[in-house]
Design a protein around this motif. Structure first.
Motif, PDB file in Angstrom:
ATOM      1  N   GLN A 170       6.339  28.711   5.203  1.00  9.68           N
ATOM      2  CA  GLN A 170       6.635  29.475   6.416  1.00  9.68           C
ATOM      3  C   GLN A 170       6.876  28.553   7.601  1.00  9.68           C
ATOM      4  O   GLN A 170       7.844  28.719   8.351  1.00  9.68           O
ATOM      5  CB  GLN A 170       5.467  30.420   6.723  1.00  9.68           C
ATOM      6  CG  GLN A 170       5.306  31.551   5.731  1.00  9.68           C
ATOM      7  CD  GLN A 170       4.025  32.324   5.941  1.00  9.68           C
ATOM      8  OE1 GLN A 170       3.189  31.957   6.775  1.00  9.68           O
ATOM      9  NE2 GLN A 170       3.851  33.397   5.200  1.00  9.68           N
ATOM     10  N   HIS A 171       6.001  27.573   7.759  1.00  9.25           N
ATOM     11  CA  HIS A 171       6.106  26.648   8.884  1.00  9.25           C
ATOM     12  C   HIS A 171       7.401  25.840   8.807  1.00  9.25           C
ATOM     13  O   HIS A 171       8.090  25.646   9.817  1.00  9.25           O
ATOM     14  CB  HIS A 171       4.898  25.714   8.871  1.00  9.25           C
ATOM     15  CG  HIS A 171       4.736  24.904  10.115  1.00  9.25           C
ATOM     16  ND1 HIS A 171       4.146  25.406  11.257  1.00  9.25           N
ATOM     17  CD2 HIS A 171       5.099  23.638  10.422  1.00  9.25           C
ATOM     18  CE1 HIS A 171       4.136  24.479  12.194  1.00  9.25           C
ATOM     19  NE2 HIS A 171       4.713  23.392  11.715  1.00  9.25           N
ATOM     20  N   TYR A 172       7.747  25.409   7.597  1.00  6.01           N
ATOM     21  CA  TYR A 172       8.928  24.568   7.420  1.00  6.01           C
ATOM     22  C   TYR A 172      10.210  25.347   7.688  1.00  6.01           C
ATOM     23  O   TYR A 172      11.102  24.880   8.413  1.00  6.01           O
ATOM     24  CB  TYR A 172       8.932  24.004   6.004  1.00  6.01           C
ATOM     25  CG  TYR A 172      10.104  23.109   5.700  1.00  6.01           C
ATOM     26  CD1 TYR A 172      10.217  21.847   6.266  1.00  6.01           C
ATOM     27  CD2 TYR A 172      11.111  23.527   4.834  1.00  6.01           C
ATOM     28  CE1 TYR A 172      11.296  21.031   5.993  1.00  6.01           C
ATOM     29  CE2 TYR A 172      12.191  22.717   4.552  1.00  6.01           C
ATOM     30  CZ  TYR A 172      12.277  21.469   5.128  1.00  6.01           C
ATOM     31  OH  TYR A 172      13.355  20.675   4.855  1.00  6.01           O
ATOM     32  N   ILE A 173      10.331  26.549   7.112  1.00  7.69           N
ATOM     33  CA  ILE A 173      11.557  27.330   7.270  1.00  7.69           C
ATOM     34  C   ILE A 173      11.743  27.774   8.714  1.00  7.69           C
ATOM     35  O   ILE A 173      12.841  27.675   9.288  1.00  7.69           O
ATOM     36  CB  ILE A 173      11.556  28.557   6.331  1.00  7.69           C
ATOM     37  CG1 ILE A 173      11.500  28.096   4.867  1.00  7.69           C
ATOM     38  CG2 ILE A 173      12.796  29.408   6.555  1.00  7.69           C
ATOM     39  CD1 ILE A 173      12.658  27.250   4.442  1.00  7.69           C
ATOM     40  N   LEU A 174      10.659  28.270   9.353  1.00  4.22           N
ATOM     41  CA  LEU A 174      10.758  28.655  10.758  1.00  4.22           C
ATOM     42  C   LEU A 174      11.130  27.460  11.634  1.00  4.22           C
ATOM     43  O   LEU A 174      11.936  27.573  12.564  1.00  4.22           O
ATOM     44  CB  LEU A 174       9.431  29.251  11.228  1.00  4.22           C
ATOM     45  CG  LEU A 174       9.165  30.707  10.834  1.00  4.22           C
ATOM     46  CD1 LEU A 174       7.745  31.110  11.209  1.00  4.22           C
ATOM     47  CD2 LEU A 174      10.173  31.643  11.470  1.00  4.22           C
ATOM     48  N   GLY A 175      10.542  26.301  11.326  1.00  6.47           N
ATOM     49  CA  GLY A 175      10.870  25.087  12.064  1.00  6.47           C
ATOM     50  C   GLY A 175      12.328  24.699  11.907  1.00  6.47           C
ATOM     51  O   GLY A 175      12.987  24.315  12.877  1.00  6.47           O
TER      52      GLY A 175
ATOM     53  N   LEU B 173      11.869   7.418   2.005  1.00  4.79           N
ATOM     54  CA  LEU B 173      12.418   7.025   0.703  1.00  4.79           C
ATOM     55  C   LEU B 173      12.416   8.201  -0.268  1.00  4.79           C
ATOM     56  O   LEU B 173      13.432   8.501  -0.918  1.00  4.79           O
ATOM     57  CB  LEU B 173      11.610   5.860   0.127  1.00  4.79           C
ATOM     58  CG  LEU B 173      11.999   5.400  -1.283  1.00  4.79           C
ATOM     59  CD1 LEU B 173      13.431   4.891  -1.300  1.00  4.79           C
ATOM     60  CD2 LEU B 173      11.036   4.329  -1.793  1.00  4.79           C
ATOM     61  N   VAL B 174      11.282   8.905  -0.349  1.00  9.07           N
ATOM     62  CA  VAL B 174      11.175  10.057  -1.250  1.00  9.07           C
ATOM     63  C   VAL B 174      12.116  11.169  -0.798  1.00  9.07           C
ATOM     64  O   VAL B 174      12.726  11.863  -1.617  1.00  9.07           O
ATOM     65  CB  VAL B 174       9.717  10.552  -1.307  1.00  9.07           C
ATOM     66  CG1 VAL B 174       9.610  11.861  -2.073  1.00  9.07           C
ATOM     67  CG2 VAL B 174       8.822   9.499  -1.956  1.00  9.07           C
ATOM     68  N   THR B 175      12.264  11.334   0.523  1.00  3.94           N
ATOM     69  CA  THR B 175      13.171  12.365   1.047  1.00  3.94           C
ATOM     70  C   THR B 175      14.605  12.113   0.606  1.00  3.94           C
ATOM     71  O   THR B 175      15.278  13.019   0.093  1.00  3.94           O
ATOM     72  CB  THR B 175      13.102  12.389   2.583  1.00  3.94           C
ATOM     73  OG1 THR B 175      11.768  12.687   2.986  1.00  3.94           O
ATOM     74  CG2 THR B 175      14.034  13.440   3.146  1.00  3.94           C
ATOM     75  N   ILE B 176      15.083  10.873   0.789  1.00  2.00           N
ATOM     76  CA  ILE B 176      16.469  10.553   0.423  1.00  2.00           C
ATOM     77  C   ILE B 176      16.671  10.673  -1.085  1.00  2.00           C
ATOM     78  O   ILE B 176      17.649  11.284  -1.552  1.00  2.00           O
ATOM     79  CB  ILE B 176      16.837   9.143   0.913  1.00  2.00           C
ATOM     80  CG1 ILE B 176      16.823   9.093   2.449  1.00  2.00           C
ATOM     81  CG2 ILE B 176      18.210   8.728   0.405  1.00  2.00           C
ATOM     82  CD1 ILE B 176      16.990   7.713   3.029  1.00  2.00           C
ATOM     83  N   VAL B 177      15.745  10.106  -1.866  1.00  2.00           N
ATOM     84  CA  VAL B 177      15.867  10.176  -3.326  1.00  2.00           C
ATOM     85  C   VAL B 177      15.801  11.630  -3.792  1.00  2.00           C
ATOM     86  O   VAL B 177      16.571  12.054  -4.666  1.00  2.00           O
ATOM     87  CB  VAL B 177      14.761   9.334  -4.003  1.00  2.00           C
ATOM     88  CG1 VAL B 177      14.753   9.559  -5.503  1.00  2.00           C
ATOM     89  CG2 VAL B 177      14.956   7.849  -3.693  1.00  2.00           C
TER      90      VAL B 177
ATOM     91  N   ILE C 287      13.441  19.301  -0.164  1.00  6.77           N
ATOM     92  CA  ILE C 287      12.318  18.993   0.723  1.00  6.77           C
ATOM     93  C   ILE C 287      11.171  19.985   0.566  1.00  6.77           C
ATOM     94  O   ILE C 287      10.019  19.571   0.365  1.00  6.77           O
ATOM     95  CB  ILE C 287      12.782  18.913   2.191  1.00  6.77           C
ATOM     96  CG1 ILE C 287      13.894  17.878   2.333  1.00  6.77           C
ATOM     97  CG2 ILE C 287      11.613  18.537   3.100  1.00  6.77           C
ATOM     98  CD1 ILE C 287      13.523  16.509   1.814  1.00  6.77           C
ATOM     99  N   PRO C 288      11.408  21.321   0.648  1.00  2.92           N
ATOM    100  CA  PRO C 288      10.281  22.228   0.407  1.00  2.92           C
ATOM    101  C   PRO C 288       9.704  22.098  -0.993  1.00  2.92           C
ATOM    102  O   PRO C 288       8.491  22.239  -1.183  1.00  2.92           O
ATOM    103  CB  PRO C 288      10.864  23.622   0.645  1.00  2.92           C
ATOM    104  CG  PRO C 288      12.335  23.461   0.627  1.00  2.92           C
ATOM    105  CD  PRO C 288      12.620  22.062   1.061  1.00  2.92           C
ATOM    106  N   GLY C 289      10.557  21.797  -1.989  1.00  2.00           N
ATOM    107  CA  GLY C 289      10.049  21.604  -3.349  1.00  2.00           C
ATOM    108  C   GLY C 289       9.125  20.404  -3.457  1.00  2.00           C
ATOM    109  O   GLY C 289       8.042  20.471  -4.056  1.00  2.00           O
ATOM    110  N   ILE C 290       9.531  19.281  -2.859  1.00  2.00           N
ATOM    111  CA  ILE C 290       8.689  18.080  -2.877  1.00  2.00           C
ATOM    112  C   ILE C 290       7.400  18.324  -2.089  1.00  2.00           C
ATOM    113  O   ILE C 290       6.327  17.859  -2.468  1.00  2.00           O
ATOM    114  CB  ILE C 290       9.468  16.874  -2.304  1.00  2.00           C
ATOM    115  CG1 ILE C 290      10.638  16.513  -3.214  1.00  2.00           C
ATOM    116  CG2 ILE C 290       8.557  15.669  -2.142  1.00  2.00           C
ATOM    117  CD1 ILE C 290      11.574  15.480  -2.636  1.00  2.00           C
TER     118      ILE C 290
END
Length: 367
Positions: A200-205, A300-304, A322-325
Motif C-alpha cells: 500500500q505504501h509503495y503504490i500510493l507513493g 544493484l539489486v534494483t537494477i538487476v 520492485i514490489p516483488g523483491i
C-alpha cells in the motif's frame, strides 16, 4: 570440516533451485501470473477503501464493486489523457515526417563527410534493412496480435481477479496461515501484515511521485514553450515508474521528439536540463519523502531485478520487480535460514551508532 560445510551447500543449492523454479514458472505462466500479481497490488491498494466503505455500513459486495469502479475510472482517465495527447501528436505527422527527412539528409551528409560513406550506399543499407523487416512482417504481426491479446486479458481479468481477492481475502489469509502452521502463526501473520502495508505504501507513493513529476515536467516544458509539452511530461512521468532504466528511456524519447519537432537545437538541451533537474529532485527529495524507507533495496539489486523482470515478463515485469523483491525481503528477514538473503537485498546497515557506542566504551571515564 566436511560436516560443517555440507548443510551450507545444501541450503544454498535448495534456495537457488527454488529461485530458478520460481523464475521458470513466472516465464512460462506469465500470461496468468502477471495479471494476478497486478490484481494483488490493486487489491492491496483498495483494501483500505473497501474497509472504510464497510465501516460506513455499505455491504461488502457493493463496497468492493464501488472501490474497483473508482480505480478503473481513474485508470481510464489516465489512458484517455494519454490517448488525446498521442492524437494531438499524430495530427502533425506530415510536418514531423518532413522534419525527420530533413534531419536524415543532414545526418547522411555528415556521415559522408566524416566516414566517406556515400549517400547511395547509406540508402542501399536502409533499403536492405526495410526489406528484412518486411520479410519478418509475419512475425511482427504475430507479436502485435499477442500484445493486443495480452492487453485484452488485462482488461478482462484484472477487475475479476481484484474482486475475487478482496471478496475471499479472509479465506486466503486463513489458507496461508494453515499451510505454514509448522512455523509460528504470529510470524506468518506478521509477514502478511508487513507485505500488505509495504505494498500500500509503495503504490500510493509511486502514484503521488508520478503526479508530482508530471506536474514539474509539464510546468518546465510549458514555460520554455516546448511543443507537445503535456504529452512529453506524461510519457516521462509514466516511464519514471520503472526505476533507473525508465528515466533513461524517457530522456532519449523526449529529446528525440523535441529534436524532430523543434527548429531550435537549444530546446533539446533545455528538455534534457529539465528532465535531469526533475530527476535530481525526485531521487533526493520526492522519493524519500513520499515512499520513505519502507522499501529498503539497494541499487544493484534494483537494477538487476528490473532487468530480470523485463527479460521474464517484459515491461510488466519491470514494474512488478520492485514490489516483488520488497515482499521477498520481508519474508527473508523473518525466516532465520533466509536472513542472509534479506541482508543481500537491503541497503548497507548504518554502522555509525555502533561505532560511536564502541568509542564511548573504549573512552576512559571522565573524572
Amino acid at each position: 570440516m566436511t560436516t560443517s560445510t555440507e548443510p551450507f551447500y545444501k541450503k544454498l543449492s535448495l534456495n537457488l533451485i527454488t529461485l530458478a523454479l520460481l523464475g521458470a514458472a513466472l516465464y512460462l505462466g506469465q500470461g496468468i501470473l502477471v495479471p494476478l500479481f497486478f490484481a494483488i497490488l490493486l487489491a492491496t491498494l483498495l483494501l483500505p477503501v473497501t474497509n472504510f466503505l464497510q465501516r460506513i455500513r455499505i455491504p461488502k459486495l457493493p463496497a468492493i464493486v464501488l472501490s474497483i469502479g473508482i480505480s478503473l475510472a481513474l485508470i481510464a482517465g489516465i489512458i484517455y489523457l494519454l490517448s488525446t495527447q498521442v492524437a494531438n501528436f499524430l495530427e502533425d505527422s506530415a510536418a514531423i515526417k518532413e522534419r525527420f527527412n530533413t534531419l536524415i539528409h543532414s545526418l547522411q551528409d555528415w556521415i559522408n563527410q566524416t566516414f566517406h560513406v556515400s549517400t547511395r550506399k547509406q540508402n542501399q543499407y536502409l533499403k536492405d534493412t526495410a526489406q528484412n523487416m518486411k520479410d519478418s512482417g509475419a512475425g511482427i504481426v504475430g507479436q502485435t496480435v499477442v500484445t493486443i491479446t495480452e492487453a485484452l486479458s488485462y482488461v478482462v481479468f484484472l477487475p475479476v481477479y481484484t474482486f475475487l481477492i478482496l471478496f475471499y481475502k479472509d479465506l486466503i489469509k486463513k489458507f496461508i496461515v494453515s499451510v505454514f502452521k509448522s512455523t509460528r502463526e504470529e510470524n506468518v501473520s506478521e509477514i502478511l501484515r508487513e507485505s500488505r502495508s509495504m505494498g500500500q505504501h509503495y503504490i500510493l507513493g509511486l502514484v503521488t511521485d508520478m503526479s508530482i513529476v508530471f506536474a514539474l515536467n509539464a510546468l518546465g516544458f510549458l514555460i520554455l514553450g516546448i511543443k507537445y509539452a503535456i504529452f512529453l511530461a506524461l510519457v516521462a512521468a509514466l516511464l519514471n515508474l520503472i526505476p533507473y532504466i525508465g528515466m533513461l528511456i524517457a530522456n532519449i524519447f523526449c529529446m528525440l521528439i523535441t529534436l524532430i519537432s523543434s527548429d531550435n537545437l537549444s530546446d533539446v538541451v533545455w528538455v534534457a536540463v529539465i528532465l535531469a533537474a526533475v530527476q535530481f529532485i525526485d531521487n533526493n527529495f520526492l522519493m524519500p519523502m513520499v515512499v520513505g524507507n519502507r522499501v529498503r533495496i539497494n541499487a544493484l539489486v534494483t537494477i538487476v531485478g528490473v532487468v530480470i523482470g523485463g527479460t521474464l515478463c517484459g515491461v510488466s515485469g519491470m514494474f512488478l520487480a520492485i514490489p516483488g523483491i520488497a515482499v521477498l525481503k520481508v519474508i527473508f528477514d523473518r525466516v532465520d535460514d533466509l536472513k542472509p538473503w534479506g541482508m543481500l537485498l537491503g541497503d548497507l546497515p548504518d554502522t555509525k551508532p555502533a561505532k560511536e557506542k564502541a568509542k564511548k566504551k573504549a573512552a576512559p571515564p571522565k573524572d
